[in-house]
Design an enzyme around this catalytic site. Structure first.
Site, mmCIF file in Angstrom:
data_model
loop_
_atom_site.group_PDB
_atom_site.id
_atom_site.type_symbol
_atom_site.label_atom_id
_atom_site.label_comp_id
_atom_site.label_asym_id
_atom_site.label_seq_id
_atom_site.Cartn_x
_atom_site.Cartn_y
_atom_site.Cartn_z
ATOM 1 N N ASP A 194 16.356 17.560 -4.809
ATOM 2 C CA ASP A 194 16.611 16.996 -3.490
ATOM 3 C C ASP A 194 17.280 15.626 -3.584
ATOM 4 O O ASP A 194 17.585 15.022 -2.552
ATOM 5 C CB ASP A 194 15.300 16.888 -2.695
ATOM 6 C CG ASP A 194 15.386 17.601 -1.357
ATOM 7 O OD1 ASP A 194 16.365 18.329 -1.129
ATOM 8 O OD2 ASP A 194 14.468 17.428 -0.525
ATOM 9 N N ASP A 241 5.053 21.086 -9.707
ATOM 10 C CA ASP A 241 5.604 19.749 -9.508
ATOM 11 C C ASP A 241 6.340 19.347 -10.771
ATOM 12 O O ASP A 241 5.998 19.794 -11.879
ATOM 13 C CB ASP A 241 4.481 18.748 -9.208
ATOM 14 C CG ASP A 241 3.989 18.840 -7.771
ATOM 15 O OD1 ASP A 241 4.684 19.476 -6.946
ATOM 16 O OD2 ASP A 241 2.920 18.277 -7.473
ATOM 17 N N ASP A 243 6.343 16.958 -12.711
ATOM 18 C CA ASP A 243 5.625 16.333 -13.819
ATOM 19 C C ASP A 243 4.559 17.252 -14.411
ATOM 20 O O ASP A 243 3.887 16.874 -15.368
ATOM 21 C CB ASP A 243 4.957 15.038 -13.357
ATOM 22 C CG ASP A 243 3.909 15.281 -12.281
ATOM 23 O OD1 ASP A 243 4.301 15.642 -11.159
ATOM 24 O OD2 ASP A 243 2.709 15.128 -12.570
ATOM 25 N N ASP A 338 1.135 22.317 1.642
ATOM 26 C CA ASP A 338 0.429 23.301 0.822
ATOM 27 C C ASP A 338 -0.832 23.825 1.510
ATOM 28 O O ASP A 338 -1.029 25.038 1.628
ATOM 29 C CB ASP A 338 0.090 22.707 -0.553
ATOM 30 C CG ASP A 338 -0.392 21.264 -0.487
ATOM 31 O OD1 ASP A 338 -0.740 20.797 0.619
ATOM 32 O OD2 ASP A 338 -0.434 20.598 -1.533
#
Length: 716
Positions: A194, A241, A243, A338
């Site tokens: 993004d 995600d 990370d 979520d």
């Protein structure tokens, strides 16, 4: 759902009662109705039977001693339920007395403050009862193997969304995702950028993964995922995600459940973190005290799973594409997309599952301000869902699902109650207001059994995942920051914007105390100190007011000071000596020296930049040596070059620059190993409530002194 209840854990010899409890099908309505009707009259009598404070105190002590002995010597789920019942009885007895005896106030000011305290107490009691319901019988779902015929395995899209994170963090996750054991023609990895960064597009090309970007940034992460859903066609979608580094066994450990349950739309796995969060790091308790997330992922989610209400947590999860399409994709109405997505799937009748086996690990928030911003966003998002899609209303949910979802939302409404508890004793100590209209010893006789029995029950249920009283630190730290966002979200859910949690970018070149972020705790600490000092001089030494009422409020203030002192120390960010967090792990390794000599050794820890190696006793190597290091992945040995930065028997090695193929091998042999994260999951050090409180005191009243004097540097 089959809810015939086995007795997991450490068993004791079964007598006739336990055998009968095992045979009863508690999912049927008749046993529930008969049991309720049998016990209801006794419960009413126990709750409402009048006792003066001496007999009440004796009754409470008997219950506490009985609960402590049962907790210490008996170990099964039925015992946990029994302790919850003991706790509930003492709490209901306290509430009955509270409503019938303590609300006779003398002035409007006392009435206002007294009812504020009562509201805060009712909130706490509600959360306690809901949490007992939620965690009464964790499902403990097991691994289900996949069909042996890989032709039956579905196609998979792996989404790794990113916005402003550095490539160093994302690279490791992408290469690990490529290493997941799944037929190569049935899996595609996608970077969802993004930020629209050319360096990421070039990395995707070199790594051989798909790169997806969009022109606008509407709906933040949810919009990014929905845009990718429209660009892909895999039967299932796995989300990490950027990370979170998956192990290679991620899909093989989880996908079997979709074959077993055709109505399954989601399977969530734990969020495991290999770096400490700011509270763990700054209080120096990482690895000794379970962190905030372990209770949720270790116990709460398994309890949710029993009621078919497992939460989607945004990462380390698999979703069925057809189910997502039925609800219009990832939810975009709130900043906790979520949790809202899970609620929408439940309303459509889909099943949600949780598998408590860590199959990925990532970075925790790396600074106290980032931690506060992340939790504040969660609190605001839950308040938004509470406002626009309240689980207590509408169709499609079972009673169990409604209660589990509402528990999660109400769990973030602690801002007002927590501040009330921190300030309430000052009403009497500073101003003489009796906001708790009762004889102090009577308050002790009812409140102590209520509070301590709850601690005993929670310790029995949660001891693997949370030490007693440590949750107070997290709530107290965040209370001043979540209060206003939660109120505004309930009033107007559209207010505010999505903020990205910064990870892996904040570094501290020296120890520093963030007075600005700690200011709410400092002010509350100072007010409690002033209240304690004035109460001692005015009430205890000066003889003004009621002695035991002053003692009660001073004990309350003392506990507040323990918690607030620890909160202040959290704002002292510890200096970090390493650029990237290291993972503690012992793996066999081999060092190949330039002279042909070979040294067999083992790793101590590793990161994406280097590792520590423990040499055999009596062997030492000096700094600046260039080494070839071999580590085995099953039967294959992978070699890397490195430079010794710290010599001796325990080497600190920095990896030499490596190309993408070698970096991929490094990830495969370290971060993405199948056994990385599950080995120690749930095996935390246990501590009794008294032991936990004594440890907490060490971080409490001493903390302001530590802020000024402790300059110890901790390696992170």
């Amino acid at each position: 759902m089959n809810t015939k209840l086995p007795l997991p854990g450490h068993s004791i010899p079964h007598n006739a009662l336990f055998e009968l409890m095992e045979k009863i099908d508690w999912s049927a309505p008749l046993p529930k109705i008969v049991t309720s009707l049998f016990f209801l009259p006794f419960l009413i009598v126990i709750i409402s039977f009048p006792l003066d404070y001496k007999y009440q105190f004796a009754f409470g002590i008997i219950v506490l001693i009985s609960g402590s002995l049962i907790s210490k010597y008996f170990h099964n789920r039925f015992v946990s339920l029994l302790l919850m019942i003991f706790s509930s009885i003492m709490t209901l007895r306290y509430l009955y007395w509270r409503f019938t005896t303590t609300l006779d106030f003398n002035s409007p000011a006392e009435s206002f403050l007294g009812y504020c305290l009562l509201i805060a107490e009712l909130y706490g009691v509600s959360i306690m009862f809901l949490s007992y319901f939620q965690s009464a019988w964790p499902l403990n779902r097991k691994y289900v193997p996949l069909p042996k015929d890989t032709n039956l395995w579905p196609t998979m899209d792996v989404f790794i969304p990113t916005f402003n994170e550095p490539l160093d963090i994302v690279r490791c996750s992408v290469l690990a995702a490529q290493s997941i054991d799944w037929p190569s023609h049935k899996i595609k990895v996608h970077i969802l950028d993004d930020g629209g960064r050319p360096t990421f597009k070039e990395f995707a090309r070199q790594a051989g993964v798909n790169y997806i970007a969009r022109l606008d940034h509407r709906h933040a992460k949810a919009g990014n995922l929905n845009h990718a859903l429209n660009q892909t066609n895999g039967e299932y979608v796995t989300i990490f995600d950027c990370d979170h580094i998956p192990s290679r066994s991620f899909l093989q450990m989880t996908m079997g459940w979709f074959f077993k349950d055709p109505k399954l739309a989601l399977i969530q796995t734990p969020h495991h973190f290999f770096s400490p969060d700011p509270i763990e790091r700054n209080l120096d308790v990482h690895g000794h005290v379970p962190n905030e997330g372990e209770l949720f992922y270790g116990l709460v989610q398994e309890g949710n799973d029993f009621w078919n209400a497992s939460f989607f947590c945004g990462s380390c999860a698999i979703l069925k594409r057809t189910a997502l399409e039925k609800i219009g994709g990832i939810a975009t109405d709130t900043v906790t997309e979520d949790a809202h997505t899970a609620l929408k799937l439940s309303r459509k009748g889909y099943n949600l599952a949780y598998l408590s086996i860590p199959q990925a690990s990532g970075l925790a928030t790396d600074s106290f301000p980032a931690h506060i911003r992340q939790r504040t966003r969660w609190a605001r998002g839950m308040a938004q869902i509470f406002r626009i899609d309240n689980p207590l209303l509408g169709r499609g949910l079972t009673i169990g699902q409604r209660l589990c979802y509402i528990t999660a939302m109400m769990g973030f409404f602690y801002g007002f109650p927590r501040l009330v508890f921190l300030l309430a004793p000052l009403a009497y100590l500073l101003f003489g207001f009796e906001i708790y209209h009762a004889f102090a010893l009577t308050v002790f006789s009812f409140a102590i059994p209520h509070v301590f029995m709850a601690q005993i029950a929670n310790h029995k249920v949660q001891s693997q995942y949370r030490h007693s009283f440590w949750g107070e630190i997290y709530d107290t730290l965040l209370a001043p920051y979540v209060l206003l966002p939660v109120i505004l979200a309930i009033i107007n859910p559209k207010l505010g914007s999505f903020n990205v949690t910064v990870k892996g970018q904040t570094k501290f070149t020296k120890d520093q105390f963030d007075a600005k972020i700690a200011m709410p705790s400092i002010i509350l600490f100072a007010l409690n100190v002033i209240g304690a000092a004035y109460g001692i001089f005015n009430n205890i030494l000066g003889g003004y007011g009621e002695y035991w009422t002053a003692v009660l409020n001073l004990v309350w203030v003392a506990f507040n000071l323990v918690i607030l002192g620890a909160c202040i120390f959290v704002a002292k960010e510890a200096k970090e000596l390493r650029r990237t967090p290291r993972v503690d792990m012992e793996l066999p390794a081999t060092i190949f020296l330039p002279n042909g000599r070979t040294i067999f050794c083992s790793t101590v820890d590793f990161s994406n930049r280097g590792m520590s190696l423990k040499l055999p006793d009596g062997i030492n190597l000096g700094p600046n040596k260039i080494l070839d290091i071999g580590i085995f992945r099953e039967t294959e040995e992978v070699r890397f070059k490195g430079v010794v930065r710290k010599g001796g028997n325990l080497l600190g090695v920095e990896f030499s620059p490596m190309d993408l193929d070698n970096y991929r091998k490094l990830v495969q042999v370290t971060f993405s190993r199948a056994d990385n994260w599950a080995v120690d999951w749930g095996n935390n050090r246990k501590a009794s409530p008294l032991k936990s409180l004594s440890e907490l005191i060490g971080h409490g009243p001493l903390s302001p002194r530590k802020v000024m004097t402790n300059n110890k540097v901790r390696k992170v």
